[in-house]
Design a protein around this motif. Sequence first.
Motif, short mmCIF file in Angstrom:
data_model
loop_
_atom_site.label_atom_id
_atom_site.label_comp_id
_atom_site.label_asym_id
_atom_site.label_seq_id
_atom_site.Cartn_x
_atom_site.Cartn_y
_atom_site.Cartn_z
N ASN A 216 55.65 54.87 36.55
CA ASN A 216 55.56 53.50 36.05
C ASN A 216 55.36 53.53 34.54
N HIS A 217 56.06 52.64 33.87
CA HIS A 217 55.93 52.52 32.42
C HIS A 217 54.50 52.10 32.08
N LEU A 218 54.07 52.39 30.88
CA LEU A 218 52.71 52.04 30.45
C LEU A 218 52.44 50.54 30.60
N CYS A 219 53.45 49.74 30.42
CA CYS A 219 53.30 48.28 30.56
C CYS A 219 53.76 47.79 31.93
N GLY A 220 53.80 48.68 32.92
CA GLY A 220 54.21 48.31 34.27
C GLY A 220 53.02 47.96 35.15
N CYS A 221 52.08 47.24 34.58
CA CYS A 221 50.84 46.91 35.30
C CYS A 221 51.08 46.19 36.61
N PHE A 222 52.07 45.32 36.66
CA PHE A 222 52.26 44.49 37.84
C PHE A 222 53.18 45.14 38.88
N ASN A 223 53.53 46.41 38.70
CA ASN A 223 54.33 47.11 39.71
C ASN A 223 53.55 47.24 41.00
N ASN A 224 52.23 47.31 40.92
CA ASN A 224 51.36 47.33 42.09
C ASN A 224 50.25 46.32 41.80
N PHE A 225 50.41 45.12 42.32
CA PHE A 225 49.50 44.02 41.99
C PHE A 225 48.07 44.31 42.44
N GLN A 226 47.91 44.99 43.57
CA GLN A 226 46.55 45.29 44.06
C GLN A 226 45.82 46.21 43.09
N ILE A 227 46.47 47.26 42.63
CA ILE A 227 45.84 48.16 41.65
C ILE A 227 45.55 47.42 40.37
N CYS A 228 46.47 46.59 39.95
CA CYS A 228 46.31 45.82 38.71
C CYS A 228 45.07 44.92 38.78
N MET A 229 44.92 44.19 39.85
CA MET A 229 43.79 43.27 39.97
C MET A 229 42.46 44.03 40.14
N THR A 230 42.48 45.13 40.87
CA THR A 230 41.26 45.93 41.02
C THR A 230 40.84 46.49 39.67
N ALA A 231 41.81 46.99 38.90
CA ALA A 231 41.50 47.54 37.58
C ALA A 231 40.99 46.45 36.63
N PHE A 232 41.48 45.25 36.78
CA PHE A 232 41.05 44.15 35.92
C PHE A 232 39.64 43.70 36.26
N ILE A 233 39.35 43.58 37.55
CA ILE A 233 38.05 43.05 37.99
C ILE A 233 36.98 44.15 38.07
N LEU A 234 37.37 45.32 38.59
CA LEU A 234 36.44 46.43 38.80
C LEU A 234 37.04 47.73 38.24
N PRO A 235 37.15 47.85 36.93
CA PRO A 235 37.82 49.03 36.36
C PRO A 235 37.14 50.35 36.73
N PHE A 236 35.84 50.33 36.91
CA PHE A 236 35.12 51.55 37.26
C PHE A 236 35.51 52.05 38.65
N VAL A 237 35.88 51.16 39.56
CA VAL A 237 36.34 51.56 40.89
C VAL A 237 37.69 52.25 40.78
N THR A 238 38.58 51.68 39.99
CA THR A 238 39.90 52.29 39.78
C THR A 238 39.75 53.66 39.13
N PHE A 239 38.87 53.74 38.14
CA PHE A 239 38.61 55.01 37.44
C PHE A 239 38.10 56.07 38.42
N GLY A 240 37.13 55.71 39.24
CA GLY A 240 36.55 56.65 40.20
C GLY A 240 37.55 57.07 41.27
N THR A 241 38.32 56.13 41.76
CA THR A 241 39.32 56.43 42.79
C THR A 241 40.40 57.36 42.25
N THR A 242 40.85 57.11 41.03
CA THR A 242 41.86 57.95 40.41
C THR A 242 41.32 59.37 40.21
N ALA A 243 40.08 59.47 39.74
CA ALA A 243 39.47 60.78 39.53
C ALA A 243 39.39 61.55 40.85
N GLU A 244 38.99 60.87 41.90
CA GLU A 244 38.90 61.52 43.21
C GLU A 244 40.28 61.94 43.71
#
Length: 119
Positions: free
Chosen positions: A14-42
């Motif tokens: 996904n392109h750097l500006c392809g945030c809406f390619n996966n709307f669920q990830i986009c909204m989780t990262a917007f509302i709870l970025p630490f959850v997205t960060f932790g999940t990606t790390a895991e």
Amino acid sequence: MEQQAAPAGGEWKNHLCGCFNNFQICMTAFILPFVTFGTTAENVGEGHCILCAAAYFVPGLNCYEWLKIRGKIREMKGIEGSTGMDCLTIMFLPFCALVQEAQEVDPLSAPSAMSMGRN
């Protein structure tokens, strides 16, 4: 176990500006970025989701971990880039970088038979 070499010269799914390619990830990262960060790390094997999510709030440690995670994703997927470019991306486009990384390693975003072209 032998590790397979990553293909050279790859690109991000996904392109750097392809945030809406996966709307669920986009909204989780917007509302709870630490959850997205932790999940990606895991997902890339950099630690437990909860510990990495907590590291998101520690200045300095969060930058170090984020650079490690982004670098590991590039290494695993054979994506061209450098630590310097990763640092600039994280500094100036943190939300976009977070979503791009999460989309790259999300097991649910893997191509499936349903998304394959038909003859």
